[in-house]
Design a protein around this motif. Sequence first.
Motif, short mmCIF file in Angstrom:
data_model
loop_
_atom_site.label_atom_id
_atom_site.label_comp_id
_atom_site.label_asym_id
_atom_site.label_seq_id
_atom_site.Cartn_x
_atom_site.Cartn_y
_atom_site.Cartn_z
N VAL A 11 8.74 -10.20 10.60
CA VAL A 11 8.10 -12.23 10.93
C VAL A 11 9.57 -12.86 11.72
CG1 VAL A 11 7.02 -14.14 10.37
CG2 VAL A 11 6.10 -11.95 9.97
N LEU A 12 9.90 -13.35 12.84
CA LEU A 12 10.83 -13.66 12.68
C LEU A 12 10.12 -15.55 13.26
CD1 LEU A 12 12.73 -11.67 15.52
CD2 LEU A 12 13.14 -11.39 13.30
N ASP A 13 11.38 -16.24 12.62
CA ASP A 13 10.70 -18.07 12.92
C ASP A 13 11.37 -18.26 14.48
OD1 ASP A 13 14.31 -18.28 12.25
OD2 ASP A 13 13.08 -18.79 10.45
N ARG A 14 11.19 -19.58 14.40
CA ARG A 14 11.74 -19.84 15.60
C ARG A 14 13.57 -19.72 15.73
NH1 ARG A 14 14.50 -23.50 16.87
NH2 ARG A 14 14.27 -25.02 14.86
N GLU A 15 14.17 -20.20 15.34
CA GLU A 15 15.38 -20.09 14.47
C GLU A 15 15.66 -18.22 14.99
OE1 GLU A 15 18.26 -20.83 11.12
OE2 GLU A 15 18.30 -22.94 12.39
N GLN A 16 15.20 -17.80 14.57
CA GLN A 16 16.00 -16.34 14.81
C GLN A 16 15.56 -15.88 15.55
OE1 GLN A 16 13.49 -14.48 11.31
NE2 GLN A 16 14.81 -14.46 10.39
N ARG A 17 14.48 -16.00 16.62
CA ARG A 17 14.30 -14.96 17.45
C ARG A 17 14.81 -16.42 19.01
NH1 ARG A 17 8.64 -16.69 15.77
NH2 ARG A 17 8.69 -18.82 17.75
N GLU A 18 15.56 -17.57 18.59
CA GLU A 18 16.50 -17.94 19.55
C GLU A 18 17.62 -17.52 19.10
OE1 GLU A 18 18.58 -21.10 22.08
OE2 GLU A 18 16.16 -20.32 21.96
N ALA A 65 15.70 -5.06 20.93
CA ALA A 65 14.99 -5.49 20.26
C ALA A 65 14.33 -6.56 20.42
CB ALA A 65 15.06 -5.90 19.37
N ALA A 66 15.58 -7.19 21.57
CA ALA A 66 14.60 -9.00 22.12
C ALA A 66 13.89 -9.00 23.56
CB ALA A 66 16.10 -9.81 22.35
N GLU A 67 13.82 -7.29 24.36
CA GLU A 67 14.21 -7.12 25.39
C GLU A 67 12.34 -7.03 24.94
OE1 GLU A 67 12.81 -7.04 29.23
OE2 GLU A 67 14.52 -7.11 28.17
N ARG A 68 11.85 -5.82 24.10
CA ARG A 68 11.06 -4.93 23.51
C ARG A 68 10.25 -6.92 23.36
NH1 ARG A 68 13.46 -1.89 20.71
NH2 ARG A 68 13.21 -3.01 18.39
N LEU A 69 10.28 -7.44 22.84
CA LEU A 69 9.83 -8.91 22.37
C LEU A 69 8.92 -9.49 23.27
CD1 LEU A 69 11.42 -8.96 18.62
CD2 LEU A 69 9.47 -8.54 18.90
N GLY A 70 10.23 -9.59 23.97
CA GLY A 70 9.86 -10.91 25.06
C GLY A 70 10.14 -11.87 25.28
N LEU A 71 11.43 -11.87 24.65
CA LEU A 71 12.45 -12.98 24.72
C LEU A 71 13.49 -13.56 25.58
CD1 LEU A 71 12.80 -13.05 20.61
CD2 LEU A 71 11.89 -14.47 21.63
N ALA A 75 9.97 -15.94 27.60
CA ALA A 75 9.53 -16.65 25.87
C ALA A 75 9.87 -17.88 25.61
CB ALA A 75 9.26 -15.51 24.95
N ARG A 76 9.06 -18.89 25.17
CA ARG A 76 9.42 -20.24 24.76
C ARG A 76 10.14 -19.60 23.07
NH1 ARG A 76 4.86 -24.67 25.59
NH2 ARG A 76 6.00 -25.13 24.51
N ALA A 77 11.28 -20.48 23.03
CA ALA A 77 11.31 -20.49 21.41
C ALA A 77 10.73 -21.31 20.70
CB ALA A 77 12.89 -20.66 21.60
N ASP A 78 10.01 -22.33 20.44
CA ASP A 78 9.49 -22.74 20.04
C ASP A 78 7.83 -22.71 19.76
OD1 ASP A 78 8.18 -23.42 22.70
OD2 ASP A 78 8.24 -25.57 22.27
N GLU A 79 7.66 -21.83 19.55
CA GLU A 79 6.51 -20.43 18.69
C GLU A 79 6.63 -20.77 18.24
OE1 GLU A 79 6.01 -17.30 20.68
OE2 GLU A 79 6.00 -17.75 22.89
N PRO A 81 6.14 -18.79 13.87
CA PRO A 81 6.40 -17.70 13.49
C PRO A 81 5.41 -16.51 14.81
CG PRO A 81 6.45 -19.09 11.95
CD PRO A 81 6.11 -19.47 13.35
N LYS A 82 6.49 -15.29 14.49
CA LYS A 82 5.26 -13.90 15.25
C LYS A 82 6.08 -12.74 14.97
CE LYS A 82 5.85 -14.30 19.52
NZ LYS A 82 6.49 -14.04 21.69
N SER A 83 4.87 -12.31 14.09
CA SER A 83 4.52 -10.95 13.86
C SER A 83 5.24 -9.98 15.11
CB SER A 83 3.59 -10.35 13.30
OG SER A 83 2.73 -11.16 12.02
N VAL A 84 6.14 -8.87 14.55
CA VAL A 84 6.34 -8.24 15.88
C VAL A 84 6.20 -6.60 14.71
CG1 VAL A 84 7.53 -10.23 17.57
CG2 VAL A 84 8.95 -8.83 15.37
N ALA A 85 6.43 -5.28 15.72
CA ALA A 85 6.49 -4.35 15.04
C ALA A 85 7.85 -3.57 15.62
CB ALA A 85 5.11 -3.38 15.96
N VAL A 86 8.35 -3.18 15.07
CA VAL A 86 9.71 -2.53 14.47
C VAL A 86 9.92 -1.50 14.74
CG1 VAL A 86 11.02 -5.04 15.33
CG2 VAL A 86 10.84 -3.71 13.11
#
Length: 86
Positions: A11-18, A65-71, A75-79, A81-86
Motif C-alpha cells: 500500500v502506497l500513500d499519496r506521498e510515496q506515489r509522488e 515499478a512506477a511504470e507498472r503502477l501507472g504513475l 496518474a493523479r497523485a492525490d488519490e 492510498p493504493k494497494s498494488v501487487a509487486v
Amino acid sequence: MKPSTSPRVVVLDREQRELLRLLATGLPDTAIARRMSLAPRTLARRISSLYQMLQADNRFQAGAAAERLGLLAGARADEHPKSVAV
C-alpha cells in the motif's frame, strides 16, 4: 525451500506515489527534496523505505515499478492510498 512467486500487496500513500513518480522522472535528490519540502536526509530515508517496500535496489527498478503502477502516465497523485501487487 523455494521463494514464493505470488505477488505481494504493497500500500502506497499519496506521498510515496509522488516520490516514486519523481524518482522515475530522473530528477536529482536535491530537486526532489525541494519539490517535496523535505530535508535531504529525510528524503534519503524515505527513498530507502520505498525501495524496501518495492524490493527495488535502485532508481531503475523503482522506475519500472512506477511504470507498472501507472504513475508515469498522468496518474493523479492525490488519490487515496493504493494497494498494488509487486
